[in-house]
Scaffold this motif. Structure first.
Motif, PDB file in Angstrom:
ATOM      1  N   GLU A 149     -20.579 -53.629  23.148  1.00  0.00           N
ATOM      2  CA  GLU A 149     -22.020 -53.798  23.375  1.00  0.00           C
ATOM      3  C   GLU A 149     -22.738 -52.445  23.383  1.00  0.00           C
ATOM      4  O   GLU A 149     -23.885 -52.340  22.942  1.00  0.00           O
ATOM      5  N   VAL A 150     -22.076 -51.418  23.886  1.00  0.00           N
ATOM      6  CA  VAL A 150     -22.698 -50.092  23.974  1.00  0.00           C
ATOM      7  C   VAL A 150     -22.627 -49.361  22.636  1.00  0.00           C
ATOM      8  O   VAL A 150     -23.598 -48.728  22.212  1.00  0.00           O
ATOM      9  N   PHE A 151     -21.477 -49.466  21.936  1.00  0.00           N
ATOM     10  CA  PHE A 151     -21.268 -48.655  20.735  1.00  0.00           C
ATOM     11  C   PHE A 151     -21.371 -49.455  19.431  1.00  0.00           C
ATOM     12  O   PHE A 151     -21.363 -48.859  18.348  1.00  0.00           O
ATOM     13  N   GLY A 152     -21.448 -50.781  19.530  1.00  0.00           N
ATOM     14  CA  GLY A 152     -21.506 -51.584  18.319  1.00  0.00           C
ATOM     15  C   GLY A 152     -20.210 -51.482  17.537  1.00  0.00           C
ATOM     16  O   GLY A 152     -19.115 -51.402  18.119  1.00  0.00           O
ATOM     17  N   CYS A 153     -20.321 -51.463  16.225  1.00  0.00           N
ATOM     18  CA  CYS A 153     -19.130 -51.404  15.364  1.00  0.00           C
ATOM     19  C   CYS A 153     -18.613 -49.984  15.150  1.00  0.00           C
ATOM     20  O   CYS A 153     -17.556 -49.794  14.552  1.00  0.00           O
ATOM     21  N   ASP A 154     -19.371 -49.019  15.615  1.00  0.00           N
ATOM     22  CA  ASP A 154     -18.999 -47.618  15.394  1.00  0.00           C
ATOM     23  C   ASP A 154     -18.001 -47.174  16.463  1.00  0.00           C
ATOM     24  O   ASP A 154     -18.381 -46.887  17.601  1.00  0.00           O
ATOM     25  N   ARG A 155     -16.735 -47.129  16.087  1.00  0.00           N
ATOM     26  CA  ARG A 155     -15.692 -46.763  17.045  1.00  0.00           C
ATOM     27  C   ARG A 155     -15.332 -45.280  16.961  1.00  0.00           C
ATOM     28  O   ARG A 155     -14.399 -44.837  17.625  1.00  0.00           O
ATOM     29  N   ASP A 156     -16.059 -44.531  16.145  1.00  0.00           N
ATOM     30  CA  ASP A 156     -15.778 -43.104  15.992  1.00  0.00           C
ATOM     31  C   ASP A 156     -16.848 -42.215  16.610  1.00  0.00           C
ATOM     32  O   ASP A 156     -16.623 -41.016  16.783  1.00  0.00           O
ATOM     33  N   ARG A 157     -18.001 -42.796  16.925  1.00  0.00           N
ATOM     34  CA  ARG A 157     -19.095 -41.979  17.461  1.00  0.00           C
ATOM     35  C   ARG A 157     -18.701 -41.339  18.792  1.00  0.00           C
ATOM     36  O   ARG A 157     -18.101 -41.977  19.651  1.00  0.00           O
ATOM     37  N   SER A 158     -19.097 -40.084  18.950  1.00  0.00           N
ATOM     38  CA  SER A 158     -18.834 -39.399  20.214  1.00  0.00           C
ATOM     39  C   SER A 158     -19.647 -40.035  21.337  1.00  0.00           C
ATOM     40  O   SER A 158     -20.744 -40.549  21.127  1.00  0.00           O
ATOM     41  N   ILE A 159     -19.094 -39.988  22.514  1.00  0.00           N
ATOM     42  CA  ILE A 159     -19.727 -40.593  23.689  1.00  0.00           C
ATOM     43  C   ILE A 159     -20.711 -39.604  24.293  1.00  0.00           C
ATOM     44  O   ILE A 159     -20.406 -38.407  24.426  1.00  0.00           O
ATOM     45  N   THR A 160     -21.883 -40.088  24.664  1.00  0.00           N
ATOM     46  CA  THR A 160     -22.916 -39.243  25.256  1.00  0.00           C
ATOM     47  C   THR A 160     -23.018 -39.501  26.753  1.00  0.00           C
ATOM     48  O   THR A 160     -22.450 -40.452  27.292  1.00  0.00           O
ATOM     49  N   TYR A 161     -23.796 -38.637  27.413  1.00  0.00           N
ATOM     50  CA  TYR A 161     -24.021 -38.814  28.849  1.00  0.00           C
ATOM     51  C   TYR A 161     -24.700 -40.151  29.125  1.00  0.00           C
ATOM     52  O   TYR A 161     -24.348 -40.848  30.086  1.00  0.00           O
ATOM     53  N   ASP A 162     -25.659 -40.543  28.287  1.00  0.00           N
ATOM     54  CA  ASP A 162     -26.346 -41.826  28.469  1.00  0.00           C
ATOM     55  C   ASP A 162     -25.381 -42.994  28.303  1.00  0.00           C
ATOM     56  O   ASP A 162     -25.501 -44.012  29.003  1.00  0.00           O
ATOM     57  N   ASP A 163     -24.444 -42.883  27.356  1.00  0.00           N
ATOM     58  CA  ASP A 163     -23.441 -43.942  27.180  1.00  0.00           C
ATOM     59  C   ASP A 163     -22.642 -44.156  28.462  1.00  0.00           C
ATOM     60  O   ASP A 163     -22.372 -45.294  28.867  1.00  0.00           O
ATOM     61  N   ILE A 164     -22.254 -43.062  29.082  1.00  0.00           N
ATOM     62  CA  ILE A 164     -21.430 -43.144  30.296  1.00  0.00           C
ATOM     63  C   ILE A 164     -22.126 -43.956  31.377  1.00  0.00           C
ATOM     64  O   ILE A 164     -21.497 -44.756  32.084  1.00  0.00           O
ATOM     65  N   GLN A 165     -23.445 -43.791  31.490  1.00  0.00           N
ATOM     66  CA  GLN A 165     -24.198 -44.493  32.535  1.00  0.00           C
ATOM     67  C   GLN A 165     -24.221 -45.997  32.310  1.00  0.00           C
ATOM     68  O   GLN A 165     -24.489 -46.763  33.243  1.00  0.00           O
ATOM     69  N   LYS A 166     -23.951 -46.437  31.078  1.00  0.00           N
ATOM     70  CA  LYS A 166     -24.005 -47.868  30.755  1.00  0.00           C
ATOM     71  C   LYS A 166     -22.664 -48.577  30.960  1.00  0.00           C
ATOM     72  O   LYS A 166     -22.605 -49.806  30.891  1.00  0.00           O
ATOM     73  N   LEU A 167     -21.621 -47.829  31.200  1.00  0.00           N
ATOM     74  CA  LEU A 167     -20.272 -48.420  31.299  1.00  0.00           C
ATOM     75  C   LEU A 167     -19.992 -48.864  32.734  1.00  0.00           C
ATOM     76  O   LEU A 167     -19.136 -48.317  33.434  1.00  0.00           O
ATOM     77  N   HIS A 168     -20.725 -49.881  33.178  1.00  0.00           N
ATOM     78  CA  HIS A 168     -20.651 -50.317  34.573  1.00  0.00           C
ATOM     79  C   HIS A 168     -19.322 -50.990  34.898  1.00  0.00           C
ATOM     80  O   HIS A 168     -18.702 -50.700  35.923  1.00  0.00           O
ATOM     81  N   TYR A 169     -18.886 -51.905  34.031  1.00  0.00           N
ATOM     82  CA  TYR A 169     -17.642 -52.627  34.347  1.00  0.00           C
ATOM     83  C   TYR A 169     -16.435 -51.695  34.258  1.00  0.00           C
ATOM     84  O   TYR A 169     -15.513 -51.795  35.076  1.00  0.00           O
ATOM     85  N   LEU A 170     -16.433 -50.788  33.284  1.00  0.00           N
ATOM     86  CA  LEU A 170     -15.347 -49.798  33.226  1.00  0.00           C
ATOM     87  C   LEU A 170     -15.303 -48.999  34.522  1.00  0.00           C
ATOM     88  O   LEU A 170     -14.228 -48.684  35.038  1.00  0.00           O
ATOM     89  N   GLY A 171     -16.481 -48.683  35.072  1.00  0.00           N
ATOM     90  CA  GLY A 171     -16.530 -47.982  36.355  1.00  0.00           C
ATOM     91  C   GLY A 171     -15.880 -48.790  37.462  1.00  0.00           C
ATOM     92  O   GLY A 171     -15.152 -48.237  38.301  1.00  0.00           O
ATOM     93  N   CYS A 172     -16.103 -50.110  37.474  1.00  0.00           N
ATOM     94  CA  CYS A 172     -15.473 -50.977  38.482  1.00  0.00           C
ATOM     95  C   CYS A 172     -13.951 -50.978  38.322  1.00  0.00           C
ATOM     96  O   CYS A 172     -13.213 -50.993  39.317  1.00  0.00           O
ATOM     97  N   VAL A 173     -13.493 -50.984  37.073  1.00  0.00           N
ATOM     98  CA  VAL A 173     -12.051 -50.989  36.809  1.00  0.00           C
ATOM     99  C   VAL A 173     -11.415 -49.693  37.305  1.00  0.00           C
ATOM    100  O   VAL A 173     -10.340 -49.704  37.920  1.00  0.00           O
ATOM    101  N   ILE A 174     -12.063 -48.557  37.058  1.00  0.00           N
ATOM    102  CA  ILE A 174     -11.549 -47.274  37.541  1.00  0.00           C
ATOM    103  C   ILE A 174     -11.517 -47.251  39.069  1.00  0.00           C
ATOM    104  O   ILE A 174     -10.527 -46.822  39.681  1.00  0.00           O
TER     105      ILE A 174
END
Length: 513
Positions: A353-378
């Motif tokens: 949902e955050v990156f779409g089909c692009d699995r090679d794009r570098s992750i940005t600071y804004d992307d990190i803020q959107k990864l809420h469920y991954l944060g719960c898993v960590i």
């Protein structure tokens, strides 16, 4: 006659001293008798309960879990327990109210004497320093962990995460691999680049002597902490482990000093060739990428009392604290997702949902803020497998713990591992459930029931750095790969010394998505 009087005086004074020490020791024993014993056995003179600790790491883990987790929560009123390690009592505290009393105090800030064994490598750096020196260093270093500086390190996180991903992809048809070893080399490359500005190339097999030294030093220190007779420097220096320890310390110090002097030379040239875009120690971009080391070098240039050795011990402290802890967190997270494919799929759905089909794009600071469920898993992984399974404090003033008086000087060990498995605060505490950290489940929870980065004035200064790094590396891996755990949770035994590491690594099957 005079000799006889003198001898009598010495004997009388010696008698008084022995009596004083005996009364003091009996008073201490009486105070500690108000706590439930940790090990269910007799504490012997001089060695205490040390004879009851199994040497086999797996048996040691099972024994400690039985003493300090299962027995503690079977009798809520007796959760704080005392163990005699050598001639000194150690109170293991897992009651959140008592933890709050200790950790939130502005006076109970001194680490326990176990940390003394880190000093040959780390010196008197932020991790082990105390009093005014610690306060000064903490104030000095806090700006280097500002979010704007941390955000500048994301390029390094991405670069090393992508190298790790390609290494996993290159395994091809290999059925299983020890992910812990590979992840550790990745986090070591990250910390070297961010702390020192040097790419040691651990993932590519470079600088093997330095990489081996930094990986094995933790094991040597952890082993030494378990046995009181190895605490004596004169004995430790004579045994093979002590000689190996000293050899590795020289390697680590030589590398750090080499990087420091190289950077000093760069700064000198920059000042000579400064331009309108210079800021005294290089361009703005360079300053941000070298924020930690440059900040220390600025202090050295401004104050001759802050020596190159002072700079070195802070850089070494960051190296020690910043690679093993994140490697453990990332590895345990992959291990748990490998046992819970439904959780892994939910994380990957969020990533799509955050990156779409692009699995090679570098992750940005804004992307990190959107990864809420991954944060719960960590967070849930750090609940079950806290990177630092225990925290210690040497009381600087008398305290009341569990309603009992505890004198100044007593060593307090805070059991993070058992605390996080408290059934009063986490239903089914041994089960992996990231929903424990959904916003609606956090309401009303005592903040001291979950402390993976410690708490209070002496909490972990690098926790935001760690979480950002963990999110970038995990997100990069999981956008392209699937992980399946080969061994059961019971078969992968965590060894809880300085860092909660898997005893024999973590074997997993890694396949493309």
């Amino acid at each position: 006659m005079a000799i006889g009087i003198g001898l009598t005086f010495l004997l009388v004074m010696s008698g008084f001293m022995v009596a004083y020490l005996f009364v003091r020791r009996m008073k201490l024993w009486f105070i500690m008798s108000h706590f439930e014993p940790g090990p269910p056995g007799l504490a012997l003179p001089l060695i205490g309960h040390a004879y009851m600790f199994p040497r086999d790491p797996i048996e040691l883990y099972k024994t400690l879990r039985r003493w300090y987790v299962e027995r503690a929560f079977a009798s809520p009123e007796k959760r704080n327990r005392v163990t005699w390690i050598g001639p000194e009592p150690v109170i293991f505290v897992v009651n959140p109210k008592d933890l709050e009393t200790i950790l939130s105090s502005s006076k109970q800030l001194e680490k326990g004497h176990f940390y003394r064994m880190l000093m040959p490598w780390l010196g008197d750096g932020l991790l082990v320093s105390k009093g005014k020196k610690w306060q000064k260093r903490r104030k000095l270093l806090t700006p280097s962990f500002h979010f704007s500086v941390l955000a500048s390190f994301i390029d390094i996180f991405n670069e090393q995460a992508q190298i790790l991903t390609k290494k996993f992809e290159s395994l091809g048809c290999q059925k299983s691999v020890d992910i812990f070893t590979m992840v550790t080399c990745c986090t070591l490359d990250v910390i070297c680049a961010t702390a020192m500005g040097k790419n040691v190339g651990a993932q590519r097999g470079n600088n093997k002597e330095y990489v081996q030294a930094i990986l094995e030093m933790s094991d040597l220190i952890q082993e030494r902490q378990k046995y009181p007779w190895l605490w004596i420097d004169a004995i430790y220096r004579l045994i093979p482990a002590g000689k190996k320890h000293n050899h590795y310390v020289k390697i680590l110090h030589n590398m750090t000093k080499s990087v420091i002097y190289d950077r000093l030379g760069e700064r000198h040239l920059m000042k000579q060739n400064s331009s309108s875009k210079s800021v005294g120690n290089g361009s703005v971009d360079k300053r941000k990428r070298m924020a930690f080391l440059d900040l220390l070098l600025e202090l050295h240039e401004e104050d001759n009392n802050f020596t190159i050795d002072d700079v070195r011990e802070e850089v070494d402290t960051f190296m020690f604290e910043g690679h093993d802890t994140t490697a453990a967190a990332i590895s345990w997270t992959l291990f748990m997702m490998g046992h819970h494919p439904e959780v892994q799929e939910k994380v990957q759905k969020e990533l799509d949902e955050v990156f779409g089909c692009d699995r090679d794009r570098s992750i940005t600071y804004d992307d990190i803020q959107k990864l809420h469920y991954l944060g719960c898993v960590i967070k849930e992984t750090l609940r079950l497998y806290p990177s630092v399974p225990r925290i210690s404090r040497q009381l600087q003033e008398d305290a009341v713990i569990g309603g009992n008086f505890v004198p100044k000087g007593t060593l307090i060990v805070i059991g993070v591992f058992p605390l996080h498995r408290n059934p009063d605060h986490f239903p089914n505490p041994d089960e992996f459930n990231p929903d424990n950290f959904l916003p609606e489940n956090l309401e009303g929870r005592n903040p001291f029931v979950y402390i993976p980065f410690s708490a209070g004035p002496r909490n972990c200064i690098g926790q935001r750095f760690a979480v950002m790094e963990e999110k970038v590396i995990l997100a990069t891996l999981l956008r392209k790969l699937k992980f399946r755990s080969i061994h059961s949770v019971d078969d992968v035994v965590p060894i809880g010394n300085l860092i909660l590491r898997p005893f024999n690594g973590i074997m997993m099957e890694v396949t493309p998505r």
